[in-house]
Motif scaffolding. Structure first.
Motif, PDB file in Angstrom:
ATOM      1  N   MET A 105       0.908  -1.149  -0.083  1.00 18.75           N
ATOM      2  CA  MET A 105      -0.019   0.108   0.122  1.00 18.75           C
ATOM      3  C   MET A 105       0.752   1.248   0.085  1.00 18.75           C
ATOM      4  O   MET A 105       0.643   2.270  -0.777  1.00 18.75           O
ATOM      5  N   GLU A 106       2.014   1.247   0.664  1.00 14.55           N
ATOM      6  CA  GLU A 106       2.855   2.453   0.829  1.00 14.55           C
ATOM      7  C   GLU A 106       3.754   2.705  -0.491  1.00 14.55           C
ATOM      8  O   GLU A 106       3.712   3.989  -0.703  1.00 14.55           O
ATOM      9  N   ARG A 107       3.991   1.687  -1.183  1.00 10.06           N
ATOM     10  CA  ARG A 107       4.593   1.718  -2.287  1.00 10.06           C
ATOM     11  C   ARG A 107       3.781   2.383  -3.321  1.00 10.06           C
ATOM     12  O   ARG A 107       4.213   3.661  -4.011  1.00 10.06           O
ATOM     13  N   LEU A 108       2.549   1.991  -3.294  1.00  9.34           N
ATOM     14  CA  LEU A 108       1.448   2.933  -4.588  1.00  9.34           C
ATOM     15  C   LEU A 108       1.197   4.178  -4.024  1.00  9.34           C
ATOM     16  O   LEU A 108       1.292   5.106  -4.655  1.00  9.34           O
ATOM     17  N   ARG A 109       1.018   4.120  -2.742  1.00 11.88           N
ATOM     18  CA  ARG A 109       0.801   5.683  -2.059  1.00 11.88           C
ATOM     19  C   ARG A 109       1.591   6.563  -2.482  1.00 11.88           C
ATOM     20  O   ARG A 109       1.420   7.660  -2.853  1.00 11.88           O
ATOM     21  N   ILE A 110       3.006   6.308  -2.194  1.00 10.19           N
ATOM     22  CA  ILE A 110       4.029   7.158  -2.335  1.00 10.19           C
ATOM     23  C   ILE A 110       4.326   7.508  -3.834  1.00 10.19           C
ATOM     24  O   ILE A 110       4.476   8.698  -4.178  1.00 10.19           O
ATOM     25  N   LYS A 111       4.482   6.417  -4.678  1.00  8.68           N
ATOM     26  CA  LYS A 111       4.463   6.569  -6.298  1.00  8.68           C
ATOM     27  C   LYS A 111       3.308   7.849  -6.528  1.00  8.68           C
ATOM     28  O   LYS A 111       3.500   8.345  -7.302  1.00  8.68           O
ATOM     29  N   LEU A 112       2.352   7.561  -6.303  1.00 10.33           N
ATOM     30  CA  LEU A 112       1.009   8.675  -6.564  1.00 10.33           C
ATOM     31  C   LEU A 112       1.076   9.807  -6.159  1.00 10.33           C
ATOM     32  O   LEU A 112       0.944  10.885  -6.895  1.00 10.33           O
ATOM     33  N   LEU A 113       1.629   9.994  -4.845  1.00  2.98           N
ATOM     34  CA  LEU A 113       2.037  11.524  -4.415  1.00  2.98           C
ATOM     35  C   LEU A 113       3.178  12.073  -4.842  1.00  2.98           C
ATOM     36  O   LEU A 113       3.179  13.366  -5.038  1.00  2.98           O
ATOM     37  N   GLU A 114       4.086  11.315  -5.376  1.00  3.30           N
ATOM     38  CA  GLU A 114       5.251  11.788  -6.113  1.00  3.30           C
ATOM     39  C   GLU A 114       4.962  12.108  -7.731  1.00  3.30           C
ATOM     40  O   GLU A 114       5.488  13.281  -8.169  1.00  3.30           O
ATOM     41  N   ARG A 115       3.997  11.415  -8.242  1.00  2.00           N
ATOM     42  CA  ARG A 115       3.642  11.793  -9.823  1.00  2.00           C
ATOM     43  C   ARG A 115       2.389  12.654  -9.766  1.00  2.00           C
ATOM     44  O   ARG A 115       2.549  13.740 -10.504  1.00  2.00           O
ATOM     45  N   ARG A 116       1.393  12.400  -8.921  1.00  6.21           N
ATOM     46  CA  ARG A 116       0.101  12.970  -9.130  1.00  6.21           C
ATOM     47  C   ARG A 116      -0.650  13.170 -10.376  1.00  6.21           C
ATOM     48  O   ARG A 116      -1.771  13.488 -10.396  1.00  6.21           O
ATOM     49  N   VAL A 117      -0.037  13.009 -11.659  1.00  8.44           N
ATOM     50  CA  VAL A 117      -0.502  13.005 -12.808  1.00  8.44           C
ATOM     51  C   VAL A 117      -0.410  11.628 -13.567  1.00  8.44           C
ATOM     52  O   VAL A 117       0.781  11.259 -13.604  1.00  8.44           O
ATOM     53  N   ILE A 118      -1.175  11.055 -14.182  1.00 11.54           N
ATOM     54  CA  ILE A 118      -0.983   9.661 -14.871  1.00 11.54           C
ATOM     55  C   ILE A 118      -1.635   9.951 -16.337  1.00 11.54           C
ATOM     56  O   ILE A 118      -2.685  10.541 -16.396  1.00 11.54           O
ATOM     57  N   GLY A 119      -0.915   9.369 -17.189  1.00 15.52           N
ATOM     58  CA  GLY A 119      -1.348   9.494 -18.570  1.00 15.52           C
ATOM     59  C   GLY A 119      -1.673  10.523 -19.134  1.00 15.52           C
ATOM     60  O   GLY A 119      -2.432  10.953 -20.157  1.00 15.52           O
ATOM     61  N   LYS A 120      -0.901  11.787 -18.646  1.00 16.31           N
ATOM     62  CA  LYS A 120      -0.913  12.995 -19.137  1.00 16.31           C
ATOM     63  C   LYS A 120      -2.151  13.724 -18.979  1.00 16.31           C
ATOM     64  O   LYS A 120      -2.434  14.955 -19.586  1.00 16.31           O
ATOM     65  N   GLN A 121      -3.281  13.133 -18.641  1.00 16.23           N
ATOM     66  CA  GLN A 121      -4.498  13.609 -18.546  1.00 16.23           C
ATOM     67  C   GLN A 121      -5.367  13.571 -17.350  1.00 16.23           C
ATOM     68  O   GLN A 121      -6.431  14.164 -17.014  1.00 16.23           O
ATOM     69  N   PHE A 122      -4.852  12.692 -16.449  1.00 20.72           N
ATOM     70  CA  PHE A 122      -5.657  12.255 -15.247  1.00 20.72           C
ATOM     71  C   PHE A 122      -4.789  12.773 -13.814  1.00 20.72           C
ATOM     72  O   PHE A 122      -3.815  12.394 -13.602  1.00 20.72           O
ATOM     73  N   ARG A 123      -5.443  13.648 -12.961  1.00 22.33           N
ATOM     74  CA  ARG A 123      -4.809  14.626 -12.088  1.00 22.33           C
ATOM     75  C   ARG A 123      -5.402  14.093 -10.690  1.00 22.33           C
ATOM     76  O   ARG A 123      -6.320  14.163 -10.404  1.00 22.33           O
ATOM     77  N   LEU A 124      -4.418  13.612  -9.865  1.00 27.09           N
ATOM     78  CA  LEU A 124      -4.791  13.435  -8.378  1.00 27.09           C
ATOM     79  C   LEU A 124      -5.367  14.449  -7.711  1.00 27.09           C
ATOM     80  O   LEU A 124      -4.605  15.364  -7.812  1.00 27.09           O
ATOM     81  N   ASP A 125      -6.436  14.564  -7.284  1.00 25.34           N
ATOM     82  CA  ASP A 125      -7.085  15.749  -6.441  1.00 25.34           C
ATOM     83  C   ASP A 125      -6.580  15.487  -5.067  1.00 25.34           C
ATOM     84  O   ASP A 125      -7.137  14.964  -4.134  1.00 25.34           O
ATOM     85  N   MET A 126      -5.520  16.304  -4.694  1.00 23.15           N
ATOM     86  CA  MET A 126      -5.016  16.589  -3.512  1.00 23.15           C
ATOM     87  C   MET A 126      -5.666  17.214  -2.379  1.00 23.15           C
ATOM     88  O   MET A 126      -5.690  17.043  -1.094  1.00 23.15           O
ATOM     89  N   GLY A 127      -6.675  18.191  -2.841  1.00 22.60           N
ATOM     90  CA  GLY A 127      -7.437  18.678  -2.114  1.00 22.60           C
ATOM     91  C   GLY A 127      -8.543  18.019  -1.333  1.00 22.60           C
ATOM     92  O   GLY A 127      -9.070  18.228  -0.458  1.00 22.60           O
ATOM     93  N   ALA A 128      -8.764  16.697  -2.176  1.00 23.58           N
ATOM     94  CA  ALA A 128      -9.849  15.784  -1.558  1.00 23.58           C
ATOM     95  C   ALA A 128      -9.108  14.987  -0.798  1.00 23.58           C
ATOM     96  O   ALA A 128      -9.680  13.906   0.142  1.00 23.58           O
ATOM     97  N   GLY A 129      -7.672  14.805  -0.862  1.00 25.53           N
ATOM     98  CA  GLY A 129      -6.816  13.592  -0.139  1.00 25.53           C
ATOM     99  C   GLY A 129      -6.889  12.352  -0.699  1.00 25.53           C
ATOM    100  O   GLY A 129      -7.559  12.163  -1.642  1.00 25.53           O
ATOM    101  N   LEU A 130      -6.193  11.529  -0.004  1.00 20.54           N
ATOM    102  CA  LEU A 130      -5.808  10.144  -0.361  1.00 20.54           C
ATOM    103  C   LEU A 130      -6.135   9.323   0.750  1.00 20.54           C
ATOM    104  O   LEU A 130      -5.490   9.450   1.956  1.00 20.54           O
TER     105      LEU A 130
END
Length: 174
Positions: A105-130
């Protein structure tokens, strides 16, 4: 289609993030020799079969929970998707299994927080949290030798543009 593409990109991203995390594999039959450890499988939408909920361990499953399109007055349409990510690992040792789950779980969480954008069009909403949750093994509902958790993420996705033809909004029913 956009939500499907997001799940595809999350699958690809997750496979890359966990490819070197080698974990024990669930025993298909007690009489068989244990299969060799491997990286977690990554699925999207559903597992191939309902019985695979434990037989495919270790795995990660990305599922679309909700999608919301909104258009505040005078603004463009915005769209977001909530994704539930389920994690499952297998271990005969309860403490080791719990730690393997946290590691995955930590491996994926850290990678998502490092990247935050996937496929050049999908952005993780950090305002909503993870959000993450590890399923408790409280004795009343034991899960061992399987250890499970989940993560909820909200993604801002490309919205659909309204069609206008001949100066009029297009399509029947608009």
């Amino acid at each position: 289609m956009t939500s499907i593409i997001l799940l595809d990109r999350l699958r690809d991203f997750t496979e890359e993030a966990v490819k070197d995390l080698i974990l024990p594999v669930a025993l298909p039959d007690e009489d068989m020799e244990p299969p060799p450890p491997r990286a977690p499988l990554v699925f999207r939408a559903r597992l191939p079969e309902f019985s695979d909920a434990v037989e495919k361990a270790p795995y990660v499953l990305h599922q679309l929970v909700t999608r919301k399109d909104v258009q505040p007055a005078g603004q463009l349409i915005s769209a977001q998707v909530v994704v539930r990510t389920v994690f499952c690992v297998y271990s005969e040792d309860a403490q080791e299994g719990g730690m393997q789950l946290l590691n995955l779980m930590e491996r994926l969480r850290i990678k998502l927080l490092e990247r935050r954008v996937i496929g050049k069009q999908f952005r993780l909403d950090m305002g909503a949290g993870l959000d993450s949750l590890v399923y408790p093994d409280d004795g009343e509902h034991p899960t061992a030798p399987y250890f499970l958790g989940e993560m909820y993420s909200i993604w801002k996705i490309p919205s659909i543009e309204r069609m206008v033809t001949d100066g009029k909004e297009g399509g029947a029913g608009t």
